[in-house]
Design an enzyme around this catalytic site. Sequence first.
Site, PDB file in Angstrom:
ATOM      1  N   SER A   1      36.079  12.764  10.417  1.00 42.15           N
ATOM      2  CA  SER A   1      35.312  12.503   9.198  1.00 42.15           C
ATOM      3  C   SER A   1      36.081  11.562   8.270  1.00 42.15           C
ATOM      4  CB  SER A   1      34.960  13.831   8.514  1.00 42.15           C
ATOM      5  OG  SER A   1      34.120  13.621   7.409  1.00 42.15           O
TER       6      SER A   1
ATOM      7  N   ASP B   1      23.688  14.231  14.367  1.00 39.46           N
ATOM      8  CA  ASP B   1      23.099  14.256  13.032  1.00 39.46           C
ATOM      9  C   ASP B   1      22.883  12.829  12.550  1.00 39.46           C
ATOM     10  OD1 ASP B   1      25.515  13.297  12.130  1.00 39.46           O
ATOM     11  OD2 ASP B   1      26.019  15.034  10.900  1.00 39.46           O
TER      12      ASP B   1
ATOM     13  N   TYR C   1      29.001  18.615  13.808  1.00 42.25           N
ATOM     14  CA  TYR C   1      30.396  18.350  13.455  1.00 42.25           C
ATOM     15  C   TYR C   1      31.247  19.604  13.461  1.00 42.25           C
ATOM     16  CZ  TYR C   1      34.323  17.639  10.230  1.00 42.25           C
ATOM     17  OH  TYR C   1      35.562  17.633   9.647  1.00 42.25           O
TER      18      TYR C   1
END
Length: 320
Positions: A170, A266, A297
């Site tokens: 991320s 996503d 995630y």
Amino acid sequence: MGSSDETIFDLPPYIKVFKDGRVERLHSSPYVPPSLNDPETGGVSWKDVPISSVVSARIYLPKINNHDEKLPIIVYFHGAGFCLESAFKSFFHTYVKHFVAEAKAIAVSVEFRLAPENHLPAAYEDCWEALQWVASHVGLDISSLKTCIDKDPWIINYADFDRLYLWGDSTGANIVHNTLIRSGKEKLNGGKVKILGAILYYPYFLIRTSSKQSDYMENEYRSYWKLAYPDAPGGNDNPMINPTAENAPDLAGYGCSRLLISMVADEARDITLLYIDALEKSGWKGELDVADFDKQYFELFEMETEVAKNMLRRLASFIK
């Protein structure tokens, strides 16, 4: 409501920032102390070391059977929006220790300064400083500890600097991206060390797509960036967050020769695909591997599940 309770940023259930400067982190995993010979991972050990007055790290070492063996070394930057969690807390720590066991590699998990107390580019600078510290161990032997008290014996004894990797998830993957750009221009330890490869899991970028983004992508992603770097030149089109911006550095200049980029199921997948497309069109000459997970995630960090174990094996295979 008193002025001291007035909020300027509220992103439940994670973080709240008040007008008087106070920060409440509403959701955080517990601290995990250093340990040797962890039974859950077949003997992984970890310890915490200072790097500078503002940067530290947790170093992981898998169980060593052959003390002459050299291992890949991975420098890890954790995610969580530039403003949450820690290298020393269980959410990322648990995953890293399992990764170290699976990949049979040394890992240096960087504890960098968090926003909003320390706005970007503080975290970028901290992670670069940590990488340079790791690189400073090349060519040393254990006798060097007599004069180089800031060096680490695990890295000196076991690190193979021909297999130096970066790894982040991320916002940590965003730090990896910016570190690769910088390492393509600036030398590590005077040019004595080069990054072989990098893993970018669920990289955090703000790239405009033609698809309709969810409220999560539109609000939460952009909110984290504004909180972390409120004065970013160009805002959401700052090249540190948008690698396709007009003034962004050429991705062909990445300072590594291998990349693993992973996506999940996503809305961020569309952004990652645009990033991969830009990388391929840039003329970067390295080896690109893409892991397209049909998962979410957070599933990667639920280490008790078979889903997480399979995802971990896929990522660790890139190092092995």
